[in-house]
Design an enzyme around this catalytic site. Structure first.
Site, mmCIF file in Angstrom:
data_model
loop_
_atom_site.group_PDB
_atom_site.id
_atom_site.type_symbol
_atom_site.label_atom_id
_atom_site.label_comp_id
_atom_site.label_asym_id
_atom_site.label_seq_id
_atom_site.Cartn_x
_atom_site.Cartn_y
_atom_site.Cartn_z
ATOM 1 N N GLU A 214 4.746 10.371 -5.888
ATOM 2 C CA GLU A 214 4.146 9.149 -6.599
ATOM 3 C C GLU A 214 2.642 9.518 -7.108
ATOM 4 O O GLU A 214 1.661 10.071 -6.347
ATOM 5 C CB GLU A 214 3.745 7.965 -5.827
ATOM 6 C CG GLU A 214 3.248 6.859 -6.699
ATOM 7 C CD GLU A 214 3.082 5.730 -5.891
ATOM 8 O OE1 GLU A 214 3.152 4.460 -6.342
ATOM 9 O OE2 GLU A 214 2.725 5.693 -4.589
ATOM 10 N N GLY B 33 0.650 -1.136 -0.082
ATOM 11 C CA GLY B 33 -0.070 0.060 0.119
ATOM 12 C C GLY B 33 0.668 1.209 0.029
ATOM 13 O O GLY B 33 2.093 1.300 -0.574
ATOM 14 N N SER B 34 0.253 2.191 0.648
ATOM 15 C CA SER B 34 0.988 3.386 0.453
ATOM 16 C C SER B 34 2.126 3.565 1.479
ATOM 17 O O SER B 34 2.193 2.745 2.449
ATOM 18 C CB SER B 34 -0.185 4.783 0.837
ATOM 19 O OG SER B 34 -0.293 4.701 2.286
ATOM 20 N N CYS C 57 2.205 0.475 -8.636
ATOM 21 C CA CYS C 57 3.288 1.141 -7.981
ATOM 22 C C CYS C 57 4.611 1.232 -8.880
ATOM 23 O O CYS C 57 5.374 2.260 -8.683
ATOM 24 C CB CYS C 57 3.732 0.368 -6.864
ATOM 25 S SG CYS C 57 2.623 0.348 -5.383
ATOM 26 N N GLU D 244 5.498 -3.542 0.610
ATOM 27 C CA GLU D 244 5.828 -3.384 -1.045
ATOM 28 C C GLU D 244 5.088 -1.870 -0.856
ATOM 29 O O GLU D 244 3.792 -1.748 -0.736
ATOM 30 C CB GLU D 244 5.328 -4.238 -1.640
ATOM 31 C CG GLU D 244 5.856 -3.749 -3.314
ATOM 32 C CD GLU D 244 4.912 -2.921 -3.989
ATOM 33 O OE1 GLU D 244 5.396 -1.655 -4.167
ATOM 34 O OE2 GLU D 244 3.778 -3.496 -4.322
ATOM 35 N N LEU D 245 5.779 -0.988 -1.150
ATOM 36 C CA LEU D 245 4.948 0.531 -1.006
ATOM 37 C C LEU D 245 5.124 1.086 -2.377
ATOM 38 O O LEU D 245 4.949 0.584 -3.416
ATOM 39 C CB LEU D 245 5.798 1.524 0.255
ATOM 40 C CG LEU D 245 5.946 0.508 1.393
ATOM 41 C CD1 LEU D 245 6.627 1.417 2.523
ATOM 42 C CD2 LEU D 245 4.523 0.368 1.977
#
Length: 481
Positions: free
Chosen positions: A377, A228-229, A283, A248-249
Site C-alpha cells: 500500500e 489503521g495499518s 485505504c 478495517e485495514l
C-alpha cells in the site's frame, strides 16, 4: 488552542504530559491536548463498565435524540470543524468540508437506525417432538466498546465507530490518533452536552501507543474496533483475547477501465479523484489502474494532462487539490517507493518529486510486480498505470495482491460488470467509478489482509449487538395464575 480530554463524559484538562498537535502545512504547533495516563485509562474503563446497564436501558427515541443533536451541532459548526480538520491533517479545505458532510450523514443514518433494531418471532415446531414450541429473537447491546481510530479521516472514521455505539446503546472508550486528536475532542464537547447520556457513556483519550495496550487487551471490553495499518491491526487482533474484533485495514485498490463511462472527461475526473484525493492517504486510494489497450493512449494522455493541472499548496485555499502529507517522513517513504520502482524499470510519466511533506501527484507506467509500489500500500499520491487486452485477465491481475478492500470497474457491458462483481476479491466493487467511492451507509470493509467484518452504520451496529432467543413452550389451556 487548548482542548481537554474526556473521561467518563466529563472534560478534563489536567495531565502530567501534554501533546502538541502540529499544523501540517506550517509545521508549527497549533494546539495542545492532555495525554491520558494509565490511571486515566483505567478510570475510563471502570466508568464505561458501570455505564453499560444505563446505556443498554436507554430507549431508542433517546438514543435517536442524542444522534440528532450531534447532527444539529455539526451542521451549525461545520466550517469550524472543517478548518480544524485541515489544520490537524493537512487535508485541503474542500475535502475537509466534504468529510464534515459525510460525518453528518453518518450520524443522521445512525439516528434513523437507532429505532430499527428488529427481532423476530421464530417458529420452532420443526418436527413432531417440538410441537408447541416457538421463539422470540431479540438483539441486545454487546457492552463496553474499545475504539482506536486513524488520522486520515479524523472526524468521519471516528463517527463510524461512535454513531453505531450510541445507536445500539454501548458505552465506549475512544483513542483517537495522536496526530489528529482535535476532531474527536471536538465531538467530545458535543457529546458532553447531551444530558440523556449516562455518566461514563463515553471517554475520549489521546494517548501514546505505549500507554494504549489496555484498549486491546482488557477483557472488560466486549468489542474492539480498529481502523489503521495491517501490521498494527493483526497484532492487536492476536492480543485481543476473547473479545469480538472489527478491523478495517489497508488496501492496494485496483481499477479497470474497459469503457469510458460516461465519456473520457467523466472517466478521467473520477480516476484523478480516486488517485489523488487527500494526497492518496486513504485505504481505498486508487493505486493500480488497468486500461484496455484500445483506450490506453487516449486515457494515458488525458490522465497526465489532468494531473499536471492539480494545484498543490496551502490546504486552506479553496482551489488547492494537493496538500501536505501527514508528515515529512510519510512523504519520504512514498518518494522512496517511486524511486525504487523507476530504478526497477517503471516509467515516470508525471510528478515524482518531493518538497518536505509535499509529494507531487505521480503516475508510473508498468511498475514491476516485485516492487513495493506494486505489492504494498503506497498511501500517497501515486497511480500505477498498466495496459491489458483481455478483461478476464485484468480481473485476474486486479486480484494479484494480498489486499482486498475495494475495486473499481468502468464498463457499459452488464455481463462484464457482473463478472467483475462475482470474481474480484474485495469487500466492494464500484461500477463506473474509482474504488475510492464510499457512501457512509454501505457495508464497508475488506477481505484477505484488508480486515474483517464491516463498517457502515447498520453493519457496524450488527457487530455491537448480541442475539438472544426466548424459547417458549405453548402449554395450551393451562392456567398460569
Amino acid at each position: 488552542m487548548k482542548f481537554p480530554m474526556y473521561i467518563a463524559s466529563c472534560a478534563r484538562d489536567q495531565s502530567a504530559n501534554y501533546l502538541d498537535v502540529i499544523d501540517k502545512h506550517t509545521g508549527q504547533a497549533a494546539a495542545k491536548v492532555p495525554l491520558a495516563s494509565p490511571e486515566d485509562i483505567e478510570e475510563a474503563i471502570q466508568e464505561c463498565v458501570k455505564a453499560a446497564p444505563a446505556m443498554a436501558a436507554l430507549p431508542s427515541y433517546e438514543r435517536k435524540a442524542v444522534l440528532r443533536k450531534i447532527v444539529f451541532e455539526l451542521e451549525k459548526r461545520s466550517e469550524e470543524i472543517a478548518q480544524l480538520i485541515t489544520t490537524e491533517s493537512g487535508k485541503p479545505i474542500k475535502d475537509a468540508r466534504g468529510e464534515v458532510q459525510r460525518s453528518i450523514d453518518t450520524f443522521e443514518v445512525a439516528a434513523e437506525e437507532a429505532t430499527r433494531i428488529y427481532g423476530e418471532v421464530l417458529p420452532l415446531d420443526i418436527s413432531a417432538r417440538n410441537k408447541g414450541i416457538e421463539g422470540i429473537v431479540k438483539k441486545f447491546p454487546i457492552g463496553p466498546v474499545s475504539m482506536v481510530s486513524p488520522w486520515n479521516f479524523p472526524l468521519n472514521l471516528v463517527a463510524h465507530k461512535v454513531a453505531p455505539a450510541i445507536a445500539v446503546g454501548c458505552p465506549f472508550v475512544l483513542k483517537p490518533s495522536s496526530r489528529t486528536p482535535l476532531s474527536a475532542l471536538f465531538l467530545g464537547e458535543i457529546l458532553a452536552s447531551c444530558d440523556s447520556l449516562p455518566k461514563g457513556a463515553f471517554s475520549i483519550l489521546p494517548t501514546t501507543r505505549n500507554e494504549a495496550d489496555a484498549f486491546t487487551t482488557d477483557d472488560r471490553f466486549k468489542l474492539l474496533t480498529f481502523t489503521g495499518s495491517g501490521m498494527a491491526g493483526w497484532n492487536m487482533k492476536a492480543r485481543a483475547g476473547k473479545k469480538k474484533v472489527v478491523m478495517e485495514l489497508g488496501g492496494n485498490a485496483p481499477c479497470i477501465v474497459e469503457d469510458l463511462v460516461p465519456d473520457l472527461e467523466g472517466t478521467i475526473a473520477r480516476l484523478v479523484h480516486g488517485g489523488f484525493y487527500q494526497s492518496g492517504q486513504s485505504c481505498i486510494h486508487m493505486q493500480r489502474l488497468y486500461v484496455r489497450g484500445g483506450l490506453y493512449k487516449e486515457v494515458k494522455d488525458a490522465l497526465i494532462a489532468a494531473v499536471k493541472k492539480l494545484k498543490g499548496g496551502d490546504p486552506r485555499q479553496d482551489d488547492t487539490s494537493i496538500g501536505p502529507m501527514i508528515s515529512e517522513s510519510s512523504a519520504a517513504t512514498v518518494e522512496k517507493s517511486v524511486n525504487e520502482a523507476v530504478k526497477a524499470g517503471a516509467k515516470l510519466l508525471v510528478g515524482g518529486k518531493r518538497r518536505g511533506a509535499f509529494m507531487e501527484p505521480t503516475v508510473l507506467e508498468d511498475a514491476p510486480f516485485d516492487t513495493d509500489a506494486r505489492k504494498e500500500e503506497i498511501f500517497g499520491p501515486v497511480i500505477l498505470l498498466y495496459s491489458y487486452n483481455d478483461f478476464k485477465e485484468a480481473v485476474k491481475e486486479a486480484n494479484n495482491t494480498h489486499y482486498g478492500l475495494q475495486a473499481g470497474v468502468f464498463t457499459r457491458d452488464l455481463n462484464k460488470a457482473f463478472y467483475a462483481f462475482e470474481h474480484i476479491e474485495a469487500g466492494g466493487v464500484c461500477l463506473n467509478d474509482s474504488p475510492s467511492m464510499r457512501v457512509d451507509s454501505q457495508p464497508y470493509g475488506g477481505i484477505k489482509d484488508s480486515g474483517i467484518q464491516r463498517e457502515g452504520v447498520k453493519y457496524a451496529m450488527d457487530d455491537m449487538l448480541e442475539t438472544k432467543v426466548l424459547v417458549m413452550r405453548n402449554v395450551g389451556n393451562a392456567s398460569y395464575f
